[in-house]
Write a protein that holds these residues in place. Structure first.
Motif, short mmCIF file in Angstrom:
data_model
loop_
_atom_site.label_atom_id
_atom_site.label_comp_id
_atom_site.label_asym_id
_atom_site.label_seq_id
_atom_site.Cartn_x
_atom_site.Cartn_y
_atom_site.Cartn_z
N THR A 139 0.86 -1.18 0.00
CA THR A 139 0.00 0.00 0.00
C THR A 139 0.90 1.23 0.00
O THR A 139 2.12 1.13 0.22
N PRO A 140 0.34 2.42 -0.23
CA PRO A 140 1.17 3.64 -0.12
C PRO A 140 1.76 3.82 1.27
O PRO A 140 2.72 4.57 1.44
N ARG A 141 1.21 3.11 2.27
CA ARG A 141 1.68 3.26 3.65
C ARG A 141 2.83 2.31 4.00
O ARG A 141 3.48 2.47 5.02
N GLY A 142 3.06 1.29 3.16
CA GLY A 142 4.13 0.36 3.47
C GLY A 142 3.97 -0.96 2.75
O GLY A 142 3.07 -1.14 1.91
N ARG A 143 4.86 -1.91 3.09
CA ARG A 143 4.87 -3.24 2.48
C ARG A 143 4.98 -4.28 3.59
O ARG A 143 5.76 -4.12 4.53
N TRP A 144 4.21 -5.35 3.43
CA TRP A 144 4.19 -6.42 4.43
C TRP A 144 4.29 -7.78 3.73
O TRP A 144 3.75 -7.97 2.64
N VAL A 145 4.96 -8.73 4.37
CA VAL A 145 5.02 -10.10 3.86
C VAL A 145 4.22 -11.01 4.79
O VAL A 145 4.11 -10.75 6.00
N ILE A 146 3.66 -12.06 4.22
CA ILE A 146 2.81 -13.01 4.94
C ILE A 146 3.42 -14.40 4.83
O ILE A 146 3.93 -14.77 3.77
#
Length: 260
Positions: A139-146
């Motif tokens: 997202t424009p707010r950040g990146r996350w891995v699952i």
């Protein structure tokens, strides 16, 4: 380095991807000790998902609720749909010293979508044939891995999500990339004269397109994984993310037709 190109019959341009630029940990680098350690160093959160979501072949769309994004202090919902990454006639060819051989196409399940309420977001999720689950939220707010695993006959699956810092965790070559098109000035459109008829507004279309692509890798890339299955899964995750991005921006999905 891996070359991604359409089949020769299309005559389309060649696209080069450096797979080392991908997010570590989300795309098949589980055996890397530094990647494993990062899950303990960075803040993480767990969330539950109905195991049937990852197994059902009848339901194609799902909404995963109450997902905490570490570092954002918010609970979000992931709106995902099942989609195809490998084409029905896909082939994986392994070049061995004793000759070429066909490798089975992994029976993975792929999902793509968005964070509800954030149209500029991208979500990809893969349930591998062996039971591992991994994904990526951007997202424009950040990146996350699952990451997580499907437990046999369990009604629910616990997945772990953590935020990543691209400037630290991506390869240095990836940080140098800049798209020159962003700096281009828009073309000036001449004003119509009195004798010119104003064109009719373009009709909006819901047409969708499919790009059937081929991927050629080398032995150096293969040795990063040591086996064809993990290497193929890694490439397929890259294609899944690219397909999600292209389908959102230009209504064009990618299908992986050939991998060697």
């Amino acid at each position: 380095m891996v070359m991604i190109r359409p089949p020769r019959s299309t005559g389309a341009a060649v696209v080069m991807l450096v797979l080392a630029m991908a997010v570590p940990g989300a795309l098949g680098a589980e055996r890397n000790e530094s990647v494993d350690a990062s899950w303990h160093v960075h803040p993480t959160a767990d969330f539950q998902i109905d195991a049937e979501v990852l197994r059902s072949t009848s339901r194609r769309s799902h909404v995963i609720t109450a997902v905490s994004l570490p570092g954002s202090n918010t609970l979000v919902a992931l709106d995902i749909e099942r989609f195809r990454v490998f084409s029905e006639d896909a082939k994986i060819v392994v070049h061995a010293p004793d000759g070429d051989r066909l490798h089975p196409v992994p029976n993975n399940i792929y999902f793509r979508g968005t964070v509800v309420g954030e149209p500029r977001s991208i979500v990809t999720l893969t349930a591998l044939e062996g039971g591992e689950v991994r994904g990526l939220v951007v997202t424009p707010r950040g990146r996350w891995v699952i990451a997580g695993n499907i437990v046999t006959k369990s009604p629910s699956v616990t997945l772990r999500i953590r935020r990543i810092n691209p400037a630290v965790e991506l390869e240095h070559d990836a940080n140098r990339f800049r798209c020159g098109a962003d700096a281009l000035q828009p073309l000036a459109v001449p004003e119509p004269t009195a004798n010119q008829v104003s064109p009719l507004p373009a009709k909006q279309t819901s047409l969708t397109y499919t790009a059937r692509i081929a991927v050629e890798s080398d032995n150096e890339f293969y040795e990063l994984f040591g086996n064809a299955t993990d290497a193929a899964n890694y490439v397929a995750d890259i294609v899944a993310f690219g397909s999600t991005l292209y389908s959102a921006e230009v209504n064009t999905s990618w299908l992986l037709q050939y991998l060697s």
